[in-house]
Design an enzyme around this catalytic site. Structure first.
Site, PDB file in Angstrom:
ATOM      1  N   GLU A 115       0.837  -1.197   0.000  1.00 59.23           N
ATOM      2  CA  GLU A 115       0.000   0.000   0.000  1.00 59.23           C
ATOM      3  C   GLU A 115       0.869   1.242   0.000  1.00 59.23           C
ATOM      4  O   GLU A 115       1.811   1.356   0.785  1.00 59.23           O
ATOM      5  CB  GLU A 115      -0.896  -0.006   1.242  1.00 59.23           C
ATOM      6  CG  GLU A 115      -1.901   1.126   1.279  1.00 59.23           C
ATOM      7  CD  GLU A 115      -2.833   1.021   2.477  1.00 59.23           C
ATOM      8  OE1 GLU A 115      -3.494   2.029   2.770  1.00 59.23           O
ATOM      9  OE2 GLU A 115      -2.879  -0.039   3.109  1.00 59.23           O
ATOM     10  N   CYS A 116       0.549   2.181  -0.904  1.00 56.42           N
ATOM     11  CA  CYS A 116       1.421   3.354  -1.066  1.00 56.42           C
ATOM     12  C   CYS A 116       0.757   4.651  -0.630  1.00 56.42           C
ATOM     13  O   CYS A 116       1.359   5.706  -0.739  1.00 56.42           O
ATOM     14  CB  CYS A 116       1.869   3.484  -2.522  1.00 56.42           C
ATOM     15  SG  CYS A 116       0.544   3.934  -3.658  1.00 56.42           S
ATOM     16  N   THR A 117      -0.470   4.603  -0.097  1.00 60.67           N
ATOM     17  CA  THR A 117      -1.218   5.833   0.193  1.00 60.67           C
ATOM     18  C   THR A 117      -0.429   6.806   1.063  1.00 60.67           C
ATOM     19  O   THR A 117      -0.386   8.010   0.809  1.00 60.67           O
ATOM     20  CB  THR A 117      -2.544   5.489   0.889  1.00 60.67           C
ATOM     21  OG1 THR A 117      -3.268   4.574   0.083  1.00 60.67           O
ATOM     22  CG2 THR A 117      -3.372   6.732   1.110  1.00 60.67           C
ATOM     23  N   HIS A 141       2.739   7.043   1.446  1.00 65.06           N
ATOM     24  CA  HIS A 141       3.995   7.499   0.863  1.00 65.06           C
ATOM     25  C   HIS A 141       3.752   8.509  -0.255  1.00 65.06           C
ATOM     26  O   HIS A 141       4.624   9.302  -0.569  1.00 65.06           O
ATOM     27  CB  HIS A 141       4.767   6.314   0.264  1.00 65.06           C
ATOM     28  CG  HIS A 141       5.144   5.269   1.260  1.00 65.06           C
ATOM     29  ND1 HIS A 141       6.068   5.497   2.247  1.00 65.06           N
ATOM     30  CD2 HIS A 141       4.714   3.992   1.425  1.00 65.06           C
ATOM     31  CE1 HIS A 141       6.211   4.396   2.973  1.00 65.06           C
ATOM     32  NE2 HIS A 141       5.405   3.478   2.493  1.00 65.06           N
TER      33      HIS A 141
END
Length: 323
Positions: free
Chosen positions: A75-77, A79
């Site tokens: 999950e990149c939210t 970052h």
């Protein structure tokens, strides 16, 4: 033929690239049911599990799955620069650390970690890299733009391409695998006329939208189609030309297409099938499940297929050369 396990698999856009290179998905995991339904529809032979990875036992799954590659897109939210001013969620970020038990249990030759480049600024990024290295992997920390691999989208992402046999891979090693021309946003636009546009100038149209359009018209002149860009940090006036790759697809409706009829500008949003083309997935990949909003999110959360195809092509080349 390389077999891979796909963690945080999304709708399978990264997997589509791997399959195009000749690899086979054997297990996929994602916590969102619309993602796993989409993945299963596209890759029916793979086992697909809808669950957070921390709720599963990788050692139990390793008894039935022996991958050559562990493919992960944590999950990149928290970052991403696209999150704007929202506070970071450390739990979201730590999904990346959660891949380590899977690496230990499944012992693949290759590990791929995809994320936004800002992940490198995360305090535990070095910890993750050191954990991977401590398992005996060479870590190639790459920064790749999907437009360099034939996707009609300027999407820049970090890729950790890790090999237990010590192979070194550079950005240039991968770029040479695509010899085609850069593809523009114009190539994704539906030309059948099935999507209805409405006049740009209406009483309900937001002032900010009109200002974006007027800046584009002032630059391009009347009668030239263009794209209005919503959301995110914008330093280009809120619009872009159709003659360059589309800017990064996000999980929200971000792109409005302005066209002209009898010197009158019309506007509509780009549709999921157009965004899917921007991800480079090809006509064989489908989004048969969920609402329009879900489908936009599946594209925005995905990995551009041509980039993953290039990476897997390189892995296959290395293996074929006996390295």
């Amino acid at each position: 033929m390389l077999k891979f396990v796909d963690l945080f698999c999304g709708g399978g856009l990264g997997a589509r690239g791997a399959v195009s290179a000749g690899a086979t998905p054997i297990l996929a995991v994602d916590a969102w049911d619309q993602a796993t339904k989409t993945y299963k529809s596209n890759f029916p032979s793979a086992e697909v599990i809808c669950s957070p990875i921390e709720d599963l036992s990788p050692s139990d799954l390793a008894k039935h799955h022996n991958p050559d590659v562990l493919l992960t897109s944590p999950e990149c939210t928290s970052h991403s620069i696209a999150r704007g001013a929202k506070p970071s969620c450390e739990r979201s970020r730590e999904t990346a650390i959660g891949i380590v038990p899977w690496l230990e249990a499944m012992q693949p030759r290759w590990l791929i970690v995809e994320n936004v480049n800002r992940m490198r600024k995360w305090g535990r990024h070095s910890e993750l890299v050191n954990d991977i290295r401590s398992k005996g992997y060479e870590v190639n920390d790459l920064y790749l733009n999907a437009a360099d691999f034939g996707a009609p989208q300027a999407r820049k992402r970090m890729f950790l391409v890790c090999d237990r046999n010590g192979s070194k891979i550079s950005e240039e090693d991968l770029k040479v695998l695509y010899a085609g021309k850069i593809k523009s946003a114009r190539s994704i636009v539906d030309k059948t006329g099935k999507y209805q546009s409405r006049p740009l100038y209406t009483e309900k149209r937001a002032t900010a939208t009109l200002l974006r359009a007027e800046r584009a018209i002032a630059e391009l002149g009347r009668g030239k189609n263009f794209i209005i860009v919503y959301y995110g940090s914008d330093y280009a006036g809120g619009w872009q030309s159709l003659d360059v790759p589309l800017r990064t697809v996000t999980t929200l409706d971000r792109f409005g297409l302005v066209t002209w009829q009898n010197d009158i500008p019309y506007l509509r949003m780009l549709q999921p099938d157009e965004l899917l083309r921007a991800m480079g997935a090809g006509s064989e990949h489908q989004l048969p499940h969920g609402s329009r909003r879900d489908k936009v999110k599946l594209c925005g959360n995905g990995v551009c297929s041509p980039v993953m195809k290039a990476i897997f092509n390189k892995l296959i080349e290395i293996e074929n050369n006996g390295q």
